[in-house]
Design an enzyme around this catalytic site. Structure first.
Site, mmCIF file in Angstrom:
data_model
loop_
_atom_site.group_PDB
_atom_site.id
_atom_site.type_symbol
_atom_site.label_atom_id
_atom_site.label_comp_id
_atom_site.label_asym_id
_atom_site.label_seq_id
_atom_site.Cartn_x
_atom_site.Cartn_y
_atom_site.Cartn_z
ATOM 1 C CD GLU A 120 63.375 22.691 9.271
ATOM 2 O OE1 GLU A 120 62.878 23.838 9.115
ATOM 3 O OE2 GLU A 120 63.993 22.344 10.273
ATOM 4 C CG ASN B 86 67.053 25.986 16.230
ATOM 5 O OD1 ASN B 86 67.763 25.218 15.585
ATOM 6 N ND2 ASN B 86 65.862 26.352 15.817
ATOM 7 C CB CYS C 5 62.036 26.917 11.694
ATOM 8 S SG CYS C 5 62.147 25.138 11.947
ATOM 9 C CD GLU D 108 62.280 31.704 10.776
ATOM 10 O OE1 GLU D 108 61.891 30.746 11.467
ATOM 11 O OE2 GLU D 108 63.328 31.679 10.121
#
Length: 498
Positions: A270, A171, A304, A401
């Protein structure tokens, strides 16, 4: 209302094709571009047109073995290079990226869809990590003191941790690469790097820039693969790698932590997020909507850090919903290469199907669609900016998400209630609070169980700040003064005081 998609002109498409054609398409091992040992290749597809834009080498276990061995062989000499030399390589790379900002943006838009203007912003953001860590490279510190009894001199230094495994998502293909590569170079670590197979071209272009900036052979080795496990698992089990830094899903992060435990590797993770965005009754609604447009719509919602659960005080809920629906409904959707487009496609059919299912589930449970909600017809993985109100707390999009341009609004009544709602998730990466009360801002900001909180701002990411989460959102921090520490070992030398 059906969204009218904007298409790129022939001139815009042709210019992008010319730039993409100049990007390498192989593996990069020990300073050389090469084909995969198996001869396999993988297509890179433009998600706006569904057309193949490049065919790249598709690496496997043999390529992974060669890459980690090259990194291990280069570690001793690279770890001994002067901090200033490492600093200047990073600074030259920063300058080269900024000189080529327009072309790099076209590459990024072609492979992952974000509008060119937004891609240029990411290029600048990515470059800034290299500049930041060029400055940190010459500031790696230590300590010296006497023991309490006065008999021993204590010397503390920091040394490069050794060969590192770096794995990045699709992304933010350039920024996620520099956020890991920058501190590794600054610390004196060699690397094996697997960029996402959906968006490898931005990373390949970065490799060429780092080589041009003077990075020696073997320091950075890149193997892209459509089967990530076939490459990353050999790295993790090699016994040669001493550190893993991964950005991606929590599920994959857990697997990597299990593998890392076998060799007690330092790990930075992460992982996923489920960010709450809280709008209090005293918030400036115009500012809150401005912040929401950034926190929700950056990268088409494929982040995110994206505002995933928007909690709005009941007294201002309807007013904010009206303002947000007006703003999001007015956004231009289409090929990111086209001038004026504000929202590009999602990355792949699987991502589009997920968003469609989440919205359908919410609507079936009683949610009202205030704008968007219908997938446009035609080529490309597009989904329109969508605002939902009356969202049932049991809806799937409250627990997953969304990773798309969908804004679900949920009313609340008290601060205690919204804190409980915000924390009712295993994730804890990002949170946002909008209020005109300084006391409330800090109280809510401290109560939210996240590694980062935006107070009256929808944009928190900054190379000078420590990026990372708590709970299932990860371990360690990237960026800021802490970013380089993740790539350094502390060594203590004791010497008798005579």
């Amino acid at each position: 209302m059906t969204v009218q998609l904007v298409t790129a002109s022939d001139a815009e498409s042709q210019r992008a094709q010319e730039v993409v054609a100049d990007v390498p398409t192989g593996l990069f091992i020990d300073g050389e571009w090469c084909d995969a040992a198996s001869g396999k290749t993988h297509d890179v597809v433009n998600p706006a047109t569904e057309q193949v834009i490049a065919t790249i080498a598709d690496g496997g276990p043999e390529d992974a073995r060669r890459a980690i061995e090259a990194a291990a062989a280069a570690q001793r000499d690279w770890g001994r290079t002067a901090p200033r030399e490492r600093s200047e390589i990073l600074r030259r790379a920063y300058d080269l990226i900024m000189e080529r900002q327009d072309d790099l943006a076209l590459v990024m838009t072609s492979e992952m869809g974000k509008p060119v203007a937004e891609a240029k912003g990411e290029v600048a953001y990515a470059a800034e990590f290299l500049r930041w860590f060029s400055e940190e490279a010459v500031r790696i510190g230590g300590d010296m003191m006497l023991s309490g009894d006065g008999l021993t001199r204590i010397f503390v230094s920091r040394q490069p941790i050794g060969p590192c495994v770096l794995v990045t998502p699709w992304n933010f293909p350039l920024a996620m690469a520099t956020r890991k590569i920058g501190p590794a170079i600054a610390a004196g670590c060699t690397m094996v790097f697997k960029p996402a197979h959906l968006t490898p071209l931005s990373s390949f272009a970065l490799v060429d820039i780092l080589v041009e900036a003077g990075l020696p052979a073997g320091v950075l080795n890149v193997v892209c693969s459509s089967d990530a496990g076939s490459v990353v698992e050999p790295w993790m089990s090699s016994g040669l790698a001493r550190k893993v830094s991964f950005t991606g899903s929590t599920a994959v992060g857990v697997k990597l932590l299990e593998q890392a435990s076998q060799h007690v590797m330092r790990s930075s993770m992460e992982l996923g997020g489920n960010a709450p965005f809280i709008v209090c009754e005293d918030a400036d609604l115009d500012k809150a909507v401005d912040g929401l447009m950034i926190a929700k719509m950056r990268n088409m919602g494929e982040a995110c850090t994206a505002a995933n659960r928007i909690f709005v005080h009941r007294s201002v809920h309807d007013a904010l919903a009206d303002k947000l629906a007006e703003r999001m409904g007015a956004l231009s959707v289409g090929d990111g290469l086209a001038e004026g487009v504000q929202v590009g496609p999602l990355i792949e059919p699987k991502a589009l199907d997920k968003v469609v299912k989440l919205v359908t589930d919410a609507v079936d449970r009683g949610a009202e669609v205030r704008c968007g909600g219908d997938r446009p017809k035609g080529a490309g993985y597009f989904y329109p900016p969508t605002v939902l109100t009356g969202v049932d707390p049991g809806s799937a999009l409250m627990e997953q998400e969304i990773f798309g341009p969908v804004a679900p609004l949920i009313p609340y009544d008290t601060d205690d209630e919204v804190v409980e709602l915000a924390n009712a998730t295993p994730w804890g990466l990002m949170g946002y609070v909008y209020t005109e009360s300084l006391e409330r801002a800090f109280r809510l900001g401290e109560a939210i169980e996240t590694g980062m909180v935006g107070l009256n701002t929808g944009l928190v990411s900054n190379p000078a700040a420590p990026f990372g989460g708590v709970k299932a959102s990860g371990l360690g921090r990237e960026g800021g003064k802490l970013g380089i520490e993740e790539f350094l070992e502390v060594k203590y030398l004791a010497a008798p005081r005579t």
